[in-house]
Scaffold this motif. Structure first.
Motif, PDB file in Angstrom:
ATOM      1  N   MET A   1       0.845  -1.164   0.000  1.00 59.13           N
ATOM      2  CA  MET A   1       0.000   0.000   0.000  1.00 59.13           C
ATOM      3  C   MET A   1       0.896   1.234   0.000  1.00 59.13           C
ATOM      4  SD  MET A   1      -2.962   0.639   2.699  1.00 59.13           S
ATOM      5  CE  MET A   1      -4.121   1.888   2.555  1.00 59.13           C
ATOM      6  N   PHE A   2       0.760   2.046  -1.004  1.00 57.43           N
ATOM      7  CA  PHE A   2       1.654   3.179  -1.161  1.00 57.43           C
ATOM      8  C   PHE A   2       1.039   4.489  -0.679  1.00 57.43           C
ATOM      9  CE2 PHE A   2       2.971   0.081  -4.366  1.00 57.43           C
ATOM     10  CZ  PHE A   2       4.263  -0.125  -3.929  1.00 57.43           C
ATOM     11  N   ASN A   3      -0.260   4.653  -0.775  1.00 55.78           N
ATOM     12  CA  ASN A   3      -0.922   5.903  -0.396  1.00 55.78           C
ATOM     13  C   ASN A   3      -1.363   5.836   1.060  1.00 55.78           C
ATOM     14  OD1 ASN A   3      -0.622   6.896  -2.983  1.00 55.78           O
ATOM     15  ND2 ASN A   3      -2.527   5.943  -3.667  1.00 55.78           N
ATOM     16  N   LYS A   4      -0.446   6.105   1.967  1.00 54.90           N
ATOM     17  CA  LYS A   4      -0.751   6.051   3.392  1.00 54.90           C
ATOM     18  C   LYS A   4      -1.153   7.440   3.859  1.00 54.90           C
ATOM     19  CE  LYS A   4       2.147   2.136   3.859  1.00 54.90           C
ATOM     20  NZ  LYS A   4       2.878   1.279   4.691  1.00 54.90           N
ATOM     21  N   SER A   5      -2.226   7.469   4.601  1.00 57.74           N
ATOM     22  CA  SER A   5      -2.753   8.760   5.046  1.00 57.74           C
ATOM     23  C   SER A   5      -1.813   9.407   6.055  1.00 57.74           C
ATOM     24  CB  SER A   5      -4.135   8.581   5.663  1.00 57.74           C
ATOM     25  OG  SER A   5      -4.015   8.009   6.952  1.00 57.74           O
ATOM     26  N   PRO A   6      -1.854  10.729   6.129  1.00 52.99           N
ATOM     27  CA  PRO A   6      -1.059  11.429   7.144  1.00 52.99           C
ATOM     28  C   PRO A   6      -1.432  10.977   8.562  1.00 52.99           C
ATOM     29  CG  PRO A   6      -1.835  12.976   5.486  1.00 52.99           C
ATOM     30  CD  PRO A   6      -2.506  11.659   5.205  1.00 52.99           C
ATOM     31  N   ALA A   7      -2.713  10.679   8.788  1.00 53.67           N
ATOM     32  CA  ALA A   7      -3.140  10.220  10.114  1.00 53.67           C
ATOM     33  C   ALA A   7      -2.462   8.891  10.467  1.00 53.67           C
ATOM     34  CB  ALA A   7      -4.655  10.078  10.168  1.00 53.67           C
ATOM     35  N   LEU A   8      -2.442   7.950   9.521  1.00 55.02           N
ATOM     36  CA  LEU A   8      -1.776   6.668   9.773  1.00 55.02           C
ATOM     37  C   LEU A   8      -0.300   6.879  10.070  1.00 55.02           C
ATOM     38  CD1 LEU A   8      -1.639   3.583   9.880  1.00 55.02           C
ATOM     39  CD2 LEU A   8      -1.328   3.600   7.400  1.00 55.02           C
ATOM     40  N   LEU A   9       0.364   7.670   9.277  1.00 53.58           N
ATOM     41  CA  LEU A   9       1.793   7.924   9.481  1.00 53.58           C
ATOM     42  C   LEU A   9       2.042   8.620  10.819  1.00 53.58           C
ATOM     43  CD1 LEU A   9       2.740   9.026   5.866  1.00 53.58           C
ATOM     44  CD2 LEU A   9       3.063   6.779   6.921  1.00 53.58           C
ATOM     45  N   ASN A  10       1.110   9.449  11.245  1.00 56.74           N
ATOM     46  CA  ASN A  10       1.232  10.123  12.535  1.00 56.74           C
ATOM     47  C   ASN A  10       1.015   9.146  13.693  1.00 56.74           C
ATOM     48  OD1 ASN A  10       1.343  12.404  14.389  1.00 56.74           O
ATOM     49  ND2 ASN A  10      -0.869  12.143  14.567  1.00 56.74           N
ATOM     50  N   TYR A  11      -0.018   8.313  13.587  1.00 55.87           N
ATOM     51  CA  TYR A  11      -0.373   7.426  14.684  1.00 55.87           C
ATOM     52  C   TYR A  11       0.479   6.160  14.750  1.00 55.87           C
ATOM     53  CZ  TYR A  11      -4.455  10.265  15.704  1.00 55.87           C
ATOM     54  OH  TYR A  11      -5.292  11.288  16.058  1.00 55.87           O
ATOM     55  N   ASN A  12       1.022   5.730  13.635  1.00 57.49           N
ATOM     56  CA  ASN A  12       1.879   4.542  13.643  1.00 57.49           C
ATOM     57  C   ASN A  12       3.132   4.816  12.806  1.00 57.49           C
ATOM     58  OD1 ASN A  12       2.988   2.030  13.867  1.00 57.49           O
ATOM     59  ND2 ASN A  12       1.274   0.915  13.005  1.00 57.49           N
ATOM     60  N   PRO A  13       4.010   5.693  13.297  1.00 55.43           N
ATOM     61  CA  PRO A  13       5.192   6.055  12.517  1.00 55.43           C
ATOM     62  C   PRO A  13       6.236   4.936  12.423  1.00 55.43           C
ATOM     63  CG  PRO A  13       5.281   7.091  14.673  1.00 55.43           C
ATOM     64  CD  PRO A  13       3.934   6.410  14.562  1.00 55.43           C
ATOM     65  N   VAL A  14       6.153   3.940  13.291  1.00 59.13           N
ATOM     66  CA  VAL A  14       7.134   2.853  13.278  1.00 59.13           C
ATOM     67  C   VAL A  14       6.838   1.870  12.153  1.00 59.13           C
ATOM     68  CG1 VAL A  14       8.123   0.923  14.575  1.00 59.13           C
ATOM     69  CG2 VAL A  14       7.616   3.085  15.741  1.00 59.13           C
ATOM     70  N   HIS A  15       5.628   1.276  12.167  1.00 61.72           N
ATOM     71  CA  HIS A  15       5.276   0.267  11.159  1.00 61.72           C
ATOM     72  C   HIS A  15       4.538   0.855   9.964  1.00 61.72           C
ATOM     73  CE1 HIS A  15       6.675  -2.992  13.631  1.00 61.72           C
ATOM     74  NE2 HIS A  15       5.967  -2.548  14.643  1.00 61.72           N
ATOM     75  N   LYS A  16       3.924   2.008  10.157  1.00 56.85           N
ATOM     76  CA  LYS A  16       3.194   2.691   9.083  1.00 56.85           C
ATOM     77  C   LYS A  16       2.110   1.806   8.460  1.00 56.85           C
ATOM     78  CE  LYS A  16       7.150   5.570   7.868  1.00 56.85           C
ATOM     79  NZ  LYS A  16       8.245   5.123   8.660  1.00 56.85           N
ATOM     80  N   LYS A  17       1.396   1.065   9.328  1.00 57.11           N
ATOM     81  CA  LYS A  17       0.344   0.187   8.826  1.00 57.11           C
ATOM     82  C   LYS A  17      -0.770   0.067   9.861  1.00 57.11           C
ATOM     83  CE  LYS A  17       2.467  -4.088  10.454  1.00 57.11           C
ATOM     84  NZ  LYS A  17       2.887  -5.425  10.130  1.00 57.11           N
ATOM     85  N   ILE A  18      -1.903  -0.446   9.418  1.00 54.67           N
ATOM     86  CA  ILE A  18      -3.012  -0.706  10.316  1.00 54.67           C
ATOM     87  C   ILE A  18      -2.852  -2.121  10.860  1.00 54.67           C
ATOM     88  CG2 ILE A  18      -4.594   0.915   9.254  1.00 54.67           C
ATOM     89  CD1 ILE A  18      -5.809  -1.415   7.716  1.00 54.67           C
ATOM     90  N   PRO A  19      -3.445  -2.458  11.971  1.00 59.11           N
ATOM     91  CA  PRO A  19      -4.405  -1.689  12.740  1.00 59.11           C
ATOM     92  C   PRO A  19      -3.731  -0.725  13.722  1.00 59.11           C
ATOM     93  CG  PRO A  19      -4.181  -3.820  13.743  1.00 59.11           C
ATOM     94  CD  PRO A  19      -3.313  -3.823  12.504  1.00 59.11           C
ATOM     95  N   VAL A  20      -4.444   0.370  13.988  1.00 61.07           N
ATOM     96  CA  VAL A  20      -4.078   1.334  15.021  1.00 61.07           C
ATOM     97  C   VAL A  20      -5.368   1.706  15.738  1.00 61.07           C
ATOM     98  CG1 VAL A  20      -3.135   3.620  15.520  1.00 61.07           C
ATOM     99  CG2 VAL A  20      -2.167   2.279  13.661  1.00 61.07           C
ATOM    100  N   LEU A  21      -5.351   1.615  17.048  1.00 60.75           N
ATOM    101  CA  LEU A  21      -6.474   2.058  17.864  1.00 60.75           C
ATOM    102  C   LEU A  21      -6.063   3.374  18.505  1.00 60.75           C
ATOM    103  CD1 LEU A  21      -9.186   1.605  19.439  1.00 60.75           C
ATOM    104  CD2 LEU A  21      -7.776   0.501  21.185  1.00 60.75           C
ATOM    105  N   VAL A  22      -6.894   4.389  18.368  1.00 57.59           N
ATOM    106  CA  VAL A  22      -6.631   5.662  19.014  1.00 57.59           C
ATOM    107  C   VAL A  22      -7.662   5.821  20.119  1.00 57.59           C
ATOM    108  CG1 VAL A  22      -6.410   8.157  18.742  1.00 57.59           C
ATOM    109  CG2 VAL A  22      -5.722   6.630  16.870  1.00 57.59           C
TER     110      VAL A  22
END
Length: 132
Positions: free
Chosen positions: A1-22
């Motif tokens: 997946m190449f188009n990662k949202s800024p929110a994803l990159l902000n919330y998971n800067p290490v793996h840059k992938k889902i899942p992320v629970l906020v």
């Protein structure tokens, strides 16, 4: 997946992938970590068993399934998109062996549905959807 949202990159800067629970503005990443966080945060509706041994077994099988899915997927993909009959049969056989190992080990375990939704069932949703 190449188009990662800024929110994803902000919330998971290490793996840059889902899942992320906020929760309360704080990000929690990775399936197993999220599941344990949910269990510890909302104690009135637990997803892990109360018994320490059963809790340890639920964690073990959740990790086992999460890890095994990635072993099953290449075999399943090989079975589905392979050009040759031999490769397709090998892929099917390989995927069936992995699934049989899971079925054998998890038979009659209480980690899926007891009186409520269980820890092990929630984690590998993608495996069970693929299998059915």
């Amino acid at each position: 997946m190449f188009n990662k949202s800024p929110a994803l990159l902000n919330y998971n800067p290490v793996h840059k992938k889902i899942p992320v629970l906020v929760h309360n503005g704080k990000p929690i990443a990775e399936s197993l970590v999220i599941m344990e966080y949910i269990d510890e945060t909302w104690k009135h509706n637990p997803i892990l068993p109360a018994d320490p041994f059963e809790k340890a077994m639920a964690r073990f099988w959740a990790k086992f399934i999460d890890d095994k899915f990635w072993a099953i997927w290449p075999a399943a993909k090989k079975a589905m998109i392979s050009g040759g009959e031999k490769e397709r049969e090998e892929g099917i056989e390989e995927a069936q062996q992995h699934l049989k190992a899971l079925d054998t080990q998890l038979k009659e375990k209480k980690f899926f549905w007891v009186e409520r939704l269980g820890f092990v069932l929630l984690l590998p949703k993608r495996l069970w959807e693929w299998r059915s």
